[in-house]
Design a protein around this motif. Structure first.
Motif, PDB file in Angstrom:
ATOM      1  N   PHE A  99       5.949  20.532  -0.156  1.00 25.09           N
ATOM      2  CA  PHE A  99       4.826  19.679   0.213  1.00 25.09           C
ATOM      3  C   PHE A  99       4.140  20.190   1.479  1.00 25.09           C
ATOM      4  O   PHE A  99       3.813  19.433   2.380  1.00 25.09           O
ATOM      5  N   SER A 100       3.890  21.503   1.507  1.00 26.30           N
ATOM      6  CA  SER A 100       3.241  22.101   2.671  1.00 26.30           C
ATOM      7  C   SER A 100       1.747  21.790   2.733  1.00 26.30           C
ATOM      8  O   SER A 100       1.144  21.841   3.803  1.00 26.30           O
ATOM      9  N   ASN A 101       1.127  21.467   1.599  1.00 26.35           N
ATOM     10  CA  ASN A 101      -0.299  21.159   1.569  1.00 26.35           C
ATOM     11  C   ASN A 101      -0.565  20.072   0.516  1.00 26.35           C
ATOM     12  O   ASN A 101      -1.240  20.323  -0.481  1.00 26.35           O
ATOM     13  N   PRO A 102      -0.058  18.850   0.745  1.00 27.05           N
ATOM     14  CA  PRO A 102      -0.157  17.822  -0.298  1.00 27.05           C
ATOM     15  C   PRO A 102      -1.570  17.283  -0.491  1.00 27.05           C
ATOM     16  O   PRO A 102      -2.382  17.270   0.435  1.00 27.05           O
ATOM     17  N   ILE A 103      -1.838  16.856  -1.726  1.00 29.93           N
ATOM     18  CA  ILE A 103      -3.042  16.110  -2.054  1.00 29.93           C
ATOM     19  C   ILE A 103      -2.629  14.641  -2.044  1.00 29.93           C
ATOM     20  O   ILE A 103      -1.620  14.273  -2.652  1.00 29.93           O
ATOM     21  N   ASN A 104      -3.385  13.790  -1.366  1.00 28.22           N
ATOM     22  CA  ASN A 104      -3.017  12.383  -1.198  1.00 28.22           C
ATOM     23  C   ASN A 104      -3.890  11.470  -2.047  1.00 28.22           C
ATOM     24  O   ASN A 104      -5.110  11.627  -2.092  1.00 28.22           O
ATOM     25  N   ARG A 154       4.778   7.740  -0.634  1.00 24.24           N
ATOM     26  CA  ARG A 154       4.953   7.369   0.771  1.00 24.24           C
ATOM     27  C   ARG A 154       4.435   5.951   1.001  1.00 24.24           C
ATOM     28  O   ARG A 154       3.351   5.603   0.567  1.00 24.24           O
ATOM     29  N   PHE A 155       5.247   5.153   1.680  1.00 21.61           N
ATOM     30  CA  PHE A 155       4.885   3.795   2.079  1.00 21.61           C
ATOM     31  C   PHE A 155       4.798   3.804   3.595  1.00 21.61           C
ATOM     32  O   PHE A 155       5.830   3.779   4.268  1.00 21.61           O
ATOM     33  N   GLY A 156       3.595   3.893   4.132  1.00 22.02           N
ATOM     34  CA  GLY A 156       3.432   4.049   5.577  1.00 22.02           C
ATOM     35  C   GLY A 156       4.028   5.379   5.996  1.00 22.02           C
ATOM     36  O   GLY A 156       3.666   6.424   5.466  1.00 22.02           O
ATOM     37  N   THR A 157       4.999   5.342   6.879  1.00 20.02           N
ATOM     38  CA  THR A 157       5.659   6.573   7.328  1.00 20.02           C
ATOM     39  C   THR A 157       6.928   6.881   6.538  1.00 20.02           C
ATOM     40  O   THR A 157       7.555   7.907   6.759  1.00 20.02           O
ATOM     41  N   GLU A 158       7.298   5.983   5.613  1.00 16.54           N
ATOM     42  CA  GLU A 158       8.555   6.136   4.883  1.00 16.54           C
ATOM     43  C   GLU A 158       8.332   6.608   3.449  1.00 16.54           C
ATOM     44  O   GLU A 158       7.425   6.139   2.765  1.00 16.54           O
ATOM     45  N   LEU A 159       9.180   7.521   2.997  1.00 12.78           N
ATOM     46  CA  LEU A 159       9.173   7.961   1.611  1.00 12.78           C
ATOM     47  C   LEU A 159      10.123   7.107   0.794  1.00 12.78           C
ATOM     48  O   LEU A 159      11.175   6.717   1.291  1.00 12.78           O
ATOM     49  N   SER A 191       0.863  -1.176   0.000  1.00 11.73           N
ATOM     50  CA  SER A 191       0.000   0.000   0.000  1.00 11.73           C
ATOM     51  C   SER A 191       0.897   1.222   0.000  1.00 11.73           C
ATOM     52  O   SER A 191       1.996   1.198   0.565  1.00 11.73           O
ATOM     53  N   PHE A 192       0.424   2.299  -0.623  1.00 13.58           N
ATOM     54  CA  PHE A 192       1.213   3.528  -0.699  1.00 13.58           C
ATOM     55  C   PHE A 192       0.299   4.726  -0.834  1.00 13.58           C
ATOM     56  O   PHE A 192      -0.915   4.578  -1.073  1.00 13.58           O
ATOM     57  N   ILE A 193       0.864   5.897  -0.707  1.00 10.32           N
ATOM     58  CA  ILE A 193       0.158   7.156  -0.947  1.00 10.32           C
ATOM     59  C   ILE A 193       1.022   7.987  -1.876  1.00 10.32           C
ATOM     60  O   ILE A 193       2.197   8.239  -1.579  1.00 10.32           O
ATOM     61  N   ILE A 194       0.450   8.405  -3.004  1.00 10.78           N
ATOM     62  CA  ILE A 194       1.125   9.361  -3.873  1.00 10.78           C
ATOM     63  C   ILE A 194       0.761  10.740  -3.356  1.00 10.78           C
ATOM     64  O   ILE A 194      -0.423  11.059  -3.200  1.00 10.78           O
ATOM     65  N   GLU A 195       1.752  11.536  -3.039  1.00 10.40           N
ATOM     66  CA  GLU A 195       1.538  12.895  -2.558  1.00 10.40           C
ATOM     67  C   GLU A 195       1.876  13.870  -3.675  1.00 10.40           C
ATOM     68  O   GLU A 195       2.949  13.777  -4.272  1.00 10.40           O
TER      69      GLU A 195
END
Length: 149
Positions: free
Chosen positions: A58-63, A94-99, A47-51
């Motif tokens: 990245f002061s106001n990222p869209i996830n 981002r993968f969990g807390t890691e980029l 699972s991941f999040i593209i920011e």
């Protein structure tokens, strides 16, 4: 010897940016004035999040959350929708807390339909040749289109 072990343990617990989960991509396409599609393949199903952010800090990222799929060889295409026209977006994954510290960059959405705009096309090939530096030079042209031959 105890000090060496302690130092190694402390450095490994800091997670100082050696994370790499992406094996292929990101590759982007299907661009419109409000969206783009991003392909990723990872080392395992994840699972991941593209920011995305129009600000490099990245002061106001869209996830955009997603997961790679086992039946797609640990890959997936994510639709990044709801974007602003003719805007430069920086991305990171981002993968969990890691980029994933090795795969980040930017893209630009197309201008709104009917809006006059200036843009650059580029073309390239031979990326497998060790002395071919064409892909190192391409970003200096700030292209909107790449024709990969």
């Amino acid at each position: 010897m105890r000090y060496i072990f302690t130092t190694i343990f402390l450095l490994s617990s800091l997670n100082i940016g050696f994370t790499q989960f992406i094996t292929h991509g990101p590759v982007m396409g299907g661009t419109t004035d409000q969206s783009i599609r991003m392909y990723l393949r990872t080392d395992s199903v994840r699972s991941f999040i593209i920011e995305l952010d129009s600000n490099q800090s990245f002061s106001n990222p869209i996830n955009f959350p997603n997961s790679t799929q086992a039946n797609l060889d640990k890959s997936v295409i994510t639709n990044l929708n709801g974007l602003e026209a003719n805007t430069k977006y920086y991305y990171r994954v981002r993968f969990g807390t890691e980029l994933d510290t090795t795969k980040n960059g930017y893209f630009r959405t197309f201008p709104s339909e009917g809006q006059a705009a200036h843009f650059t096309f580029i073309a390239g090939s031979c990326q497998e040749t060790s002395n071919m530096k064409v892909y190192d030079v391409m970003p200096s042209y700030d292209p909107l289109f790449l024709l990969h031959m």
